[in-house]
Motif scaffolding. Structure first.
Motif, PDB file in Angstrom:
ATOM      1  N   LEU A 150     -94.166  26.327  41.396  1.00 56.35           N
ATOM      2  CA  LEU A 150     -92.838  25.565  41.353  1.00 56.35           C
ATOM      3  C   LEU A 150     -91.804  26.183  40.072  1.00 56.35           C
ATOM      4  CD1 LEU A 150     -94.330  22.326  42.187  1.00 56.35           C
ATOM      5  CD2 LEU A 150     -92.622  23.479  43.575  1.00 56.35           C
ATOM      6  N   HIS A 151     -92.691  26.475  38.787  1.00 57.15           N
ATOM      7  CA  HIS A 151     -91.711  26.911  37.854  1.00 57.15           C
ATOM      8  C   HIS A 151     -91.281  28.394  37.983  1.00 57.15           C
ATOM      9  CE1 HIS A 151     -94.131  23.635  35.426  1.00 57.15           C
ATOM     10  NE2 HIS A 151     -92.760  23.607  35.112  1.00 57.15           N
ATOM     11  N   VAL A 152     -91.773  28.912  38.905  1.00 58.37           N
ATOM     12  CA  VAL A 152     -91.007  30.273  39.386  1.00 58.37           C
ATOM     13  C   VAL A 152     -90.077  29.996  40.523  1.00 58.37           C
ATOM     14  CG1 VAL A 152     -91.483  32.572  40.325  1.00 58.37           C
ATOM     15  CG2 VAL A 152     -93.008  31.406  38.876  1.00 58.37           C
ATOM     16  N   ALA A 153     -90.508  29.188  41.668  1.00 56.83           N
ATOM     17  CA  ALA A 153     -89.742  29.053  42.635  1.00 56.83           C
ATOM     18  C   ALA A 153     -88.500  28.172  42.712  1.00 56.83           C
ATOM     19  CB  ALA A 153     -90.496  28.508  43.984  1.00 56.83           C
ATOM     20  N   ILE A 154     -88.549  27.134  41.772  1.00 56.51           N
ATOM     21  CA  ILE A 154     -87.285  26.297  41.419  1.00 56.51           C
ATOM     22  C   ILE A 154     -86.197  27.149  40.708  1.00 56.51           C
ATOM     23  CG2 ILE A 154     -86.437  24.235  40.462  1.00 56.51           C
ATOM     24  CD1 ILE A 154     -88.997  22.929  41.249  1.00 56.51           C
ATOM     25  N   PRO A 155     -86.691  27.582  39.740  1.00 54.43           N
ATOM     26  CA  PRO A 155     -85.466  28.275  39.023  1.00 54.43           C
ATOM     27  C   PRO A 155     -84.896  29.369  39.862  1.00 54.43           C
ATOM     28  CG  PRO A 155     -87.275  27.985  37.408  1.00 54.43           C
ATOM     29  CD  PRO A 155     -87.807  27.885  38.874  1.00 54.43           C
ATOM     30  N   ALA A 156     -85.697  30.289  40.742  1.00 48.16           N
ATOM     31  CA  ALA A 156     -85.051  31.401  41.456  1.00 48.16           C
ATOM     32  C   ALA A 156     -84.204  30.751  42.463  1.00 48.16           C
ATOM     33  CB  ALA A 156     -86.232  31.973  42.238  1.00 48.16           C
ATOM     34  N   THR A 157     -84.612  29.709  43.167  1.00 56.15           N
ATOM     35  CA  THR A 157     -83.793  29.199  44.089  1.00 56.15           C
ATOM     36  C   THR A 157     -82.427  28.625  43.711  1.00 56.15           C
ATOM     37  OG1 THR A 157     -85.708  28.377  45.323  1.00 56.15           O
ATOM     38  CG2 THR A 157     -83.692  27.366  45.866  1.00 56.15           C
ATOM     39  N   MET A 158     -82.562  27.851  42.453  1.00 55.11           N
ATOM     40  CA  MET A 158     -81.248  27.233  41.609  1.00 55.11           C
ATOM     41  C   MET A 158     -80.278  28.438  41.525  1.00 55.11           C
ATOM     42  SD  MET A 158     -83.157  24.538  39.314  1.00 55.11           S
ATOM     43  CE  MET A 158     -81.514  24.231  38.356  1.00 55.11           C
ATOM     44  N   GLN A 159     -81.084  29.560  40.873  1.00 57.95           N
ATOM     45  CA  GLN A 159     -80.052  30.826  40.519  1.00 57.95           C
ATOM     46  C   GLN A 159     -79.463  31.322  41.767  1.00 57.95           C
ATOM     47  OE1 GLN A 159     -82.347  34.004  38.602  1.00 57.95           O
ATOM     48  NE2 GLN A 159     -80.293  35.183  37.848  1.00 57.95           N
ATOM     49  N   HIS A 160     -80.014  31.448  42.948  1.00 56.98           N
ATOM     50  CA  HIS A 160     -79.576  31.910  44.114  1.00 56.98           C
ATOM     51  C   HIS A 160     -78.186  31.074  44.576  1.00 56.98           C
ATOM     52  CE1 HIS A 160     -80.342  33.825  48.452  1.00 56.98           C
ATOM     53  NE2 HIS A 160     -79.041  34.075  47.629  1.00 56.98           N
ATOM     54  N   ILE A 161     -78.549  29.788  44.472  1.00 53.34           N
ATOM     55  CA  ILE A 161     -77.497  28.861  44.889  1.00 53.34           C
ATOM     56  C   ILE A 161     -76.266  28.978  44.016  1.00 53.34           C
ATOM     57  CG2 ILE A 161     -76.971  26.276  45.312  1.00 53.34           C
ATOM     58  CD1 ILE A 161     -79.749  26.061  46.494  1.00 53.34           C
TER      59      ILE A 161
ATOM     60  N   GLN B 199     -97.358  18.637  45.664  1.00 48.31           N
ATOM     61  CA  GLN B 199     -97.443  19.290  47.006  1.00 48.31           C
ATOM     62  C   GLN B 199     -96.198  19.179  47.721  1.00 48.31           C
ATOM     63  OE1 GLN B 199    -101.131  17.611  48.255  1.00 48.31           O
ATOM     64  NE2 GLN B 199    -102.173  19.319  48.470  1.00 48.31           N
ATOM     65  N   ASP B 200     -95.550  17.693  47.690  1.00 50.43           N
ATOM     66  CA  ASP B 200     -94.521  17.416  48.325  1.00 50.43           C
ATOM     67  C   ASP B 200     -93.102  18.037  47.564  1.00 50.43           C
ATOM     68  OD1 ASP B 200     -95.778  15.204  49.671  1.00 50.43           O
ATOM     69  OD2 ASP B 200     -95.343  13.595  48.232  1.00 50.43           O
ATOM     70  N   GLU B 201     -93.113  18.248  46.371  1.00 52.14           N
ATOM     71  CA  GLU B 201     -92.071  19.185  46.128  1.00 52.14           C
ATOM     72  C   GLU B 201     -92.045  20.646  46.456  1.00 52.14           C
ATOM     73  OE1 GLU B 201     -89.585  17.904  44.195  1.00 52.14           O
ATOM     74  OE2 GLU B 201     -90.525  15.901  44.089  1.00 52.14           O
ATOM     75  N   THR B 202     -93.306  21.104  46.763  1.00 49.97           N
ATOM     76  CA  THR B 202     -93.440  22.553  47.043  1.00 49.97           C
ATOM     77  C   THR B 202     -92.779  22.452  48.553  1.00 49.97           C
ATOM     78  OG1 THR B 202     -95.518  22.856  45.939  1.00 49.97           O
ATOM     79  CG2 THR B 202     -94.893  24.400  47.704  1.00 49.97           C
TER      80      THR B 202
END
Length: 397
Positions: free
Chosen positions: A133-144, A252-255
């Protein structure tokens, strides 16, 4: 785009409630096989115990019931807290109590496996969710964020051209402002959807940060409790195991939430109008010549000190940040766009500036992009509200 978003977006709370309901329904048949069981013979009891192991695996979502190594680990953890000899007592419980005990056993076993994983003594097949999550969330935020900036840049240029055309009849005839306004609405709507998705992801990031810290604290507490002890009272460790399990379930929910939001973001992009075909970059640059491109922030700063004088209005209520509780949480009409400008310019969207003053009219709240706009609207609110309503009907049709 709006139809797709409305059909596929659900706020975090409702989505997770539905997700948990679906999980419960999928576990229904396994749960019934256990709670309705009337095992007596040795072979039947062994079969029941294996079903409980499968239930624990399925409910926890940490490994496959077909993975022998994982099954052995779960079996060892379960036997340490619920040996097969206790099945006789379990079978005497009511259906509701059996379901409660199954859930509790799952959480304790999950907590044990997470602790073993942290100690390097088990937990095979369990993903490092905090790291993921510490990789996926910032990457998604950066893209958006990038898409938001791109959309806003387009919005600001379209708005500047429309403002210029409003004062140039020849430009209006050549430009077809109606089409450009349609494009502007399309991108503004896209901007709103991205802000909603980004807001949910930011909330998730905050939750993950908090849960990761709590997870580390519980694991450290367990290590200190168990350290150099041959036997530890279950009353000391079971609550911590359960807390670990609860936190992991939330991770798991956050993922899942991040995955769903990322997928939604990916799918609304193609719905963005093919503006380049109608209004290519070369044409845009030509029309922008001599126009002032302003950001929403710049527009607000221009009128930050230009406030409504409440003494000029006897029957209308104006709200300001320093005198209104939860000022920034008020639900503003028209997504915060200036109602007067939209009505008076045949549909131009300019952001309202709450610092000028928010008009409270018939329990609804309105913002305006300038003091003059606020005063004009306040002279006859119903007139402008009707114009906005009729304009919105035409856009929708």
């Amino acid at each position: 785009m709006q139809v797709y978003f409305d059909m596929n977006y659900t706020n975090r709370v409702e989505f997770l409630e539905e997700h948990h309901r679906v999980l419960e329904s999928r576990l229904g048949s396994v749960t019934r096989e256990i709670t309705d069981n009337r095992a007596c013979a040795k072979e039947e009891l062994e079969s029941l115990y294996r079903k409980i192991i499968s239930y624990v695996l399925l409910r926890s979502g940490l490994g496959s019931p077909t993975d022998i190594k994982t099954v052995r680990e779960v079996t060892a953890a379960l036997q340490s807290i619920f040996p097969q000899a206790e099945l006789g007592t379990f079978l005497t419980l009511s259906k509701k109590d059996k379901e409660r005990q199954l859930k509790e056993l799952t959480m304790i076993v999950t907590g044990i496996r997470l602790f073993n994983r942290d100690c390097g003594k088990g937990g095979g097949g369990i993903d490092d969710l905090p790291a993921v999550l510490h990789v996926a969330i910032p990457a998604t935020m950066q893209h958006i964020d990038y898409q938001l900036e791109t959309a806003r840049s387009q919005v600001y240029r379209y708005t500047a051209i429309l403002e210029k055309a409003a004062n140039d009849p020849h430009m209006r005839a050549e430009l077809q402002p109606y089409m450009l306004k349609e494009a502007l609405y399309n991108i503004r709507q896209y901007e709103v959807f991205l802000q909603i998705i980004l807001s949910d992801i930011i909330t998730g990031a905050q939750e993950v940060e908090m849960m990761t810290k709590q997870l580390g604290a519980h694991l450290e507490q367990l290590k200190m409790t168990i350290k150099s002890k041959t036997a530890v009272p279950t009353s000391q460790v079971f609550p911590i195991f359960i807390a670990l399990s609860t936190l992991w379930t939330s991770l798991q929910d956050e993922t899942i939430v991040v995955g769903v939001l990322s997928n939604l973001f990916t799918h609304i992009q193609p719905f963005l109008g093919a503006h380049e075909l109608y209004f290519p970059e070369r044409a845009m640059q030509r029309h922008l010549n001599g126009a002032t491109v302003k950001t929403d922030v710049c527009r607000m700063k221009e009128h930050m000190e230009d406030r409504v004088n409440v003494a000029d209005f006897r029957k209308l209520e104006w709200l300001f940040p320093e005198t209104t509780a939860n000022f920034d949480k008020l639900l503003i009409q028209y997504r915060g766009f200036c109602a007067y400008t939209f009505a008076a310019t045949d549909g131009l969207l300019l952001p309202g500036n709450p610092a000028i003053g928010i008009l409270k009219y018939k329990e609804k709240y309105y913002t305006f992009n300038s003091k003059d706009a606020a005063y004009s609207f306040a002279e006859n609110p119903e007139h402008y509200i009707d114009i906005v309503r009729e304009k919105a009907k035409k856009i929708q049709s």
